[in-house]
Design a protein around this motif. Sequence first.
Motif, PDB file in Angstrom:
ATOM      1  N   VAL A 163      34.341 101.712  31.730  1.00  0.00           N
ATOM      2  CA  VAL A 163      32.924 102.093  31.761  1.00  0.00           C
ATOM      3  C   VAL A 163      32.704 103.177  32.810  1.00  0.00           C
ATOM      4  CG1 VAL A 163      30.545 101.312  32.176  1.00  0.00           C
ATOM      5  CG2 VAL A 163      32.180  99.795  31.025  1.00  0.00           C
ATOM      6  N   LEU A 164      31.925 104.183  32.440  1.00  0.00           N
ATOM      7  CA  LEU A 164      31.512 105.225  33.370  1.00  0.00           C
ATOM      8  C   LEU A 164      30.021 105.038  33.642  1.00  0.00           C
ATOM      9  CD1 LEU A 164      32.657 107.874  34.707  1.00  0.00           C
ATOM     10  CD2 LEU A 164      31.586 109.096  32.818  1.00  0.00           C
ATOM     11  N   VAL A 165      29.674 104.695  34.884  1.00  0.00           N
ATOM     12  CA  VAL A 165      28.267 104.592  35.281  1.00  0.00           C
ATOM     13  C   VAL A 165      27.873 105.978  35.775  1.00  0.00           C
ATOM     14  CG1 VAL A 165      26.608 103.490  36.817  1.00  0.00           C
ATOM     15  CG2 VAL A 165      28.507 102.153  35.864  1.00  0.00           C
ATOM     16  N   LEU A 166      27.008 106.652  35.033  1.00  0.00           N
ATOM     17  CA  LEU A 166      26.828 108.094  35.189  1.00  0.00           C
ATOM     18  C   LEU A 166      25.384 108.490  35.454  1.00  0.00           C
ATOM     19  CD1 LEU A 166      28.143 110.978  34.771  1.00  0.00           C
ATOM     20  CD2 LEU A 166      27.482 110.731  32.358  1.00  0.00           C
ATOM     21  N   ASP A 167      25.177 109.235  36.530  1.00  0.00           N
ATOM     22  CA  ASP A 167      23.876 109.846  36.787  1.00  0.00           C
ATOM     23  C   ASP A 167      23.791 111.127  35.964  1.00  0.00           C
ATOM     24  OD1 ASP A 167      21.392 110.350  37.866  1.00  0.00           O
ATOM     25  OD2 ASP A 167      22.167 111.213  39.724  1.00  0.00           O
ATOM     26  N   LEU A 168      22.588 111.531  35.573  1.00  0.00           N
ATOM     27  CA  LEU A 168      22.433 112.746  34.773  1.00  0.00           C
ATOM     28  C   LEU A 168      22.340 113.996  35.626  1.00  0.00           C
ATOM     29  CD1 LEU A 168      19.904 111.672  31.982  1.00  0.00           C
ATOM     30  CD2 LEU A 168      22.395 111.844  31.836  1.00  0.00           C
ATOM     31  N   ASN A 169      21.680 113.864  36.776  1.00  0.00           N
ATOM     32  CA  ASN A 169      21.414 115.027  37.622  1.00  0.00           C
ATOM     33  C   ASN A 169      22.561 115.243  38.599  1.00  0.00           C
ATOM     34  OD1 ASN A 169      20.108 117.169  38.800  1.00  0.00           O
ATOM     35  ND2 ASN A 169      18.803 115.907  40.095  1.00  0.00           N
ATOM     36  N   ALA A 206      41.443 107.929  25.127  1.00  0.00           N
ATOM     37  CA  ALA A 206      40.995 106.668  25.734  1.00  0.00           C
ATOM     38  C   ALA A 206      39.704 106.923  26.507  1.00  0.00           C
ATOM     39  CB  ALA A 206      42.072 106.123  26.662  1.00  0.00           C
ATOM     40  N   ALA A 207      38.646 107.228  25.789  1.00  0.00           N
ATOM     41  CA  ALA A 207      37.380 107.601  26.415  1.00  0.00           C
ATOM     42  C   ALA A 207      36.658 106.372  26.968  1.00  0.00           C
ATOM     43  CB  ALA A 207      36.488 108.303  25.408  1.00  0.00           C
ATOM     44  N   PRO A 208      35.986 106.524  28.104  1.00  0.00           N
ATOM     45  CA  PRO A 208      35.191 105.408  28.625  1.00  0.00           C
ATOM     46  C   PRO A 208      33.908 105.259  27.831  1.00  0.00           C
ATOM     47  CG  PRO A 208      34.825 107.355  29.963  1.00  0.00           C
ATOM     48  CD  PRO A 208      35.893 107.720  28.962  1.00  0.00           C
ATOM     49  N   ARG A 209      33.329 104.083  27.886  1.00  0.00           N
ATOM     50  CA  ARG A 209      31.961 103.919  27.398  1.00  0.00           C
ATOM     51  C   ARG A 209      31.042 104.318  28.549  1.00  0.00           C
ATOM     52  NH1 ARG A 209      34.185  99.005  24.551  1.00  0.00           N
ATOM     53  NH2 ARG A 209      34.131  99.568  22.351  1.00  0.00           N
ATOM     54  N   ARG A 237      27.997  94.437  29.364  1.00  0.00           N
ATOM     55  CA  ARG A 237      27.700  94.615  27.940  1.00  0.00           C
ATOM     56  C   ARG A 237      28.182  95.972  27.434  1.00  0.00           C
ATOM     57  NH1 ARG A 237      21.533  93.517  27.350  1.00  0.00           N
ATOM     58  NH2 ARG A 237      21.986  94.169  25.213  1.00  0.00           N
ATOM     59  N   THR A 238      28.068  97.003  28.272  1.00  0.00           N
ATOM     60  CA  THR A 238      28.552  98.327  27.882  1.00  0.00           C
ATOM     61  C   THR A 238      30.056  98.286  27.641  1.00  0.00           C
ATOM     62  OG1 THR A 238      26.803  99.452  29.121  1.00  0.00           O
ATOM     63  CG2 THR A 238      28.758 100.746  28.585  1.00  0.00           C
ATOM     64  N   ALA A 239      30.783  97.558  28.473  1.00  0.00           N
ATOM     65  CA  ALA A 239      32.232  97.432  28.307  1.00  0.00           C
ATOM     66  C   ALA A 239      32.581  96.816  26.957  1.00  0.00           C
ATOM     67  CB  ALA A 239      32.822  96.592  29.441  1.00  0.00           C
ATOM     68  N   LEU A 240      31.699  95.978  26.439  1.00  0.00           N
ATOM     69  CA  LEU A 240      31.912  95.336  25.148  1.00  0.00           C
ATOM     70  C   LEU A 240      31.458  96.212  23.981  1.00  0.00           C
ATOM     71  CD1 LEU A 240      30.669  91.733  26.060  1.00  0.00           C
ATOM     72  CD2 LEU A 240      33.044  92.468  25.725  1.00  0.00           C
ATOM     73  N   GLY A 241      30.839  97.369  24.312  1.00  0.00           N
ATOM     74  CA  GLY A 241      30.354  98.260  23.263  1.00  0.00           C
ATOM     75  C   GLY A 241      28.946  97.971  22.816  1.00  0.00           C
ATOM     76  N   ASP A 242      28.255  97.093  23.542  1.00  0.00           N
ATOM     77  CA  ASP A 242      26.900  96.714  23.189  1.00  0.00           C
ATOM     78  C   ASP A 242      25.921  97.712  23.817  1.00  0.00           C
ATOM     79  OD1 ASP A 242      25.170  95.124  21.850  1.00  0.00           O
ATOM     80  OD2 ASP A 242      25.368  93.366  23.139  1.00  0.00           O
ATOM     81  N   PRO A 243      25.051  98.348  23.038  1.00  0.00           N
ATOM     82  CA  PRO A 243      24.111  99.308  23.610  1.00  0.00           C
ATOM     83  C   PRO A 243      23.094  98.612  24.504  1.00  0.00           C
ATOM     84  CG  PRO A 243      23.563  98.896  21.325  1.00  0.00           C
ATOM     85  CD  PRO A 243      24.875  98.210  21.580  1.00  0.00           C
ATOM     86  N   VAL A 244      22.854  99.153  25.675  1.00  0.00           N
ATOM     87  CA  VAL A 244      21.941  98.564  26.648  1.00  0.00           C
ATOM     88  C   VAL A 244      20.920  99.620  27.054  1.00  0.00           C
ATOM     89  CG1 VAL A 244      21.743  97.367  28.853  1.00  0.00           C
ATOM     90  CG2 VAL A 244      23.864  97.192  27.556  1.00  0.00           C
ATOM     91  N   PHE A 245      19.655  99.264  26.951  1.00  0.00           N
ATOM     92  CA  PHE A 245      18.612 100.208  27.331  1.00  0.00           C
ATOM     93  C   PHE A 245      17.550  99.520  28.169  1.00  0.00           C
ATOM     94  CE2 PHE A 245      20.420 101.974  23.462  1.00  0.00           C
ATOM     95  CZ  PHE A 245      20.618 103.292  23.825  1.00  0.00           C
ATOM     96  N   THR A 246      17.016 100.261  29.127  1.00  0.00           N
ATOM     97  CA  THR A 246      15.869  99.771  29.883  1.00  0.00           C
ATOM     98  C   THR A 246      14.787  99.385  28.885  1.00  0.00           C
ATOM     99  OG1 THR A 246      16.329 101.064  31.872  1.00  0.00           O
ATOM    100  CG2 THR A 246      14.024 100.500  31.454  1.00  0.00           C
ATOM    101  N   PRO A 247      14.113  98.232  29.095  1.00  0.00           N
ATOM    102  CA  PRO A 247      13.077  97.794  28.156  1.00  0.00           C
ATOM    103  C   PRO A 247      12.108  98.920  27.805  1.00  0.00           C
ATOM    104  CG  PRO A 247      13.440  96.115  29.804  1.00  0.00           C
ATOM    105  CD  PRO A 247      14.276  97.298  30.215  1.00  0.00           C
ATOM    106  N   GLY A 248      11.836  99.048  26.506  1.00  0.00           N
ATOM    107  CA  GLY A 248      10.921 100.089  26.047  1.00  0.00           C
ATOM    108  C   GLY A 248      11.639 101.300  25.486  1.00  0.00           C
ATOM    109  N   LEU A 249      12.909 101.461  25.844  1.00  0.00           N
ATOM    110  CA  LEU A 249      13.641 102.642  25.391  1.00  0.00           C
ATOM    111  C   LEU A 249      14.436 102.393  24.115  1.00  0.00           C
ATOM    112  CD1 LEU A 249      14.979 104.108  28.771  1.00  0.00           C
ATOM    113  CD2 LEU A 249      12.909 104.728  27.496  1.00  0.00           C
ATOM    114  N   ALA A 250      14.756 101.132  23.827  1.00  0.00           N
ATOM    115  CA  ALA A 250      15.560 100.827  22.636  1.00  0.00           C
ATOM    116  C   ALA A 250      14.842 101.264  21.361  1.00  0.00           C
ATOM    117  CB  ALA A 250      15.878  99.336  22.577  1.00  0.00           C
ATOM    118  N   GLY A 251      13.531 101.016  21.290  1.00  0.00           N
ATOM    119  CA  GLY A 251      12.752 101.415  20.115  1.00  0.00           C
ATOM    120  C   GLY A 251      12.720 102.923  19.955  1.00  0.00           C
ATOM    121  N   LEU A 252      12.632 103.626  21.059  1.00  0.00           N
ATOM    122  CA  LEU A 252      12.651 105.087  21.043  1.00  0.00           C
ATOM    123  C   LEU A 252      13.953 105.594  20.441  1.00  0.00           C
ATOM    124  CD1 LEU A 252      11.659 107.955  22.151  1.00  0.00           C
ATOM    125  CD2 LEU A 252      13.030 107.395  24.160  1.00  0.00           C
TER     126      LEU A 252
END
Length: 232
Positions: free
Chosen positions: A62-68, A86-89, A129-144
């Motif tokens: 897993v890569l925990v990544l900032d955007l800026n 062998a790309a990270p999630r 969850r990201t390591a398992l391939g499960d998409p995780v989003f801050t509440p409110g963003l999944a619908g977007l």
Amino acid sequence: MSEQDAGAGAGEARVSVMVVDDHPMWRDAVARDLEEAGFDVVATAGDGEQAVRRARATSPDVLVLDLNLPGKPGVQVCRELVGHGAAPRVLVLSASGEHADVLEAVKSGATGYLVKSASTEELLDAVRRTALGDPVFTPGLAGLVLGEYRRLAADPAPLAERDAPDVPKLTERETEVLRLVAKGLSYKQIAERLVISHRTVQNHVQNTLGKLQLHNRVELVRYAIERGLDEE
């Protein structure tokens, strides 16, 4: 599950993580929280170029990544790493909750998106969850994000895609899992719905990605929605 068990289940290898952020105190704090929770922090980086180089050298799960990031933005880092070998999630951890930033990150191949106001417990769960391939989003963003999947699916497919002669045949269970993925369900929800294990869901998704020659969940959901699987 306790925090100490978050990094790996019994008898399983620890999840390896790399943390990328240009603020040293924040980067060190996140890395420390992950280590204390049982994850294996294999590298950290403070800019985009460094992130790509070190990720390729250490191959984290897993890569925990900032955007800026200085030098090369996080979305570019994501594009260069995801879908190659062998790309990270990628779990984006950003101060921004702007819709445009979220959608750009997802299109670049990020598995999930968490804002920095999340609690430590939410971060640990998101990395696991990201390591398992499960998409995780801050509440409110999944619908977007699901809405964007639908918009992308409505766009005309490239001519080469429309004329593709042989579409690999999926098993009945693979199609069933794909239909639920297209409806926006998490892997955990799919497992509960079909009364199978989380790992079995993962295996079906990975097999489907391989058969269809797709690289990530964004492409997979688009494929499913284009074929109306989310409406059946």
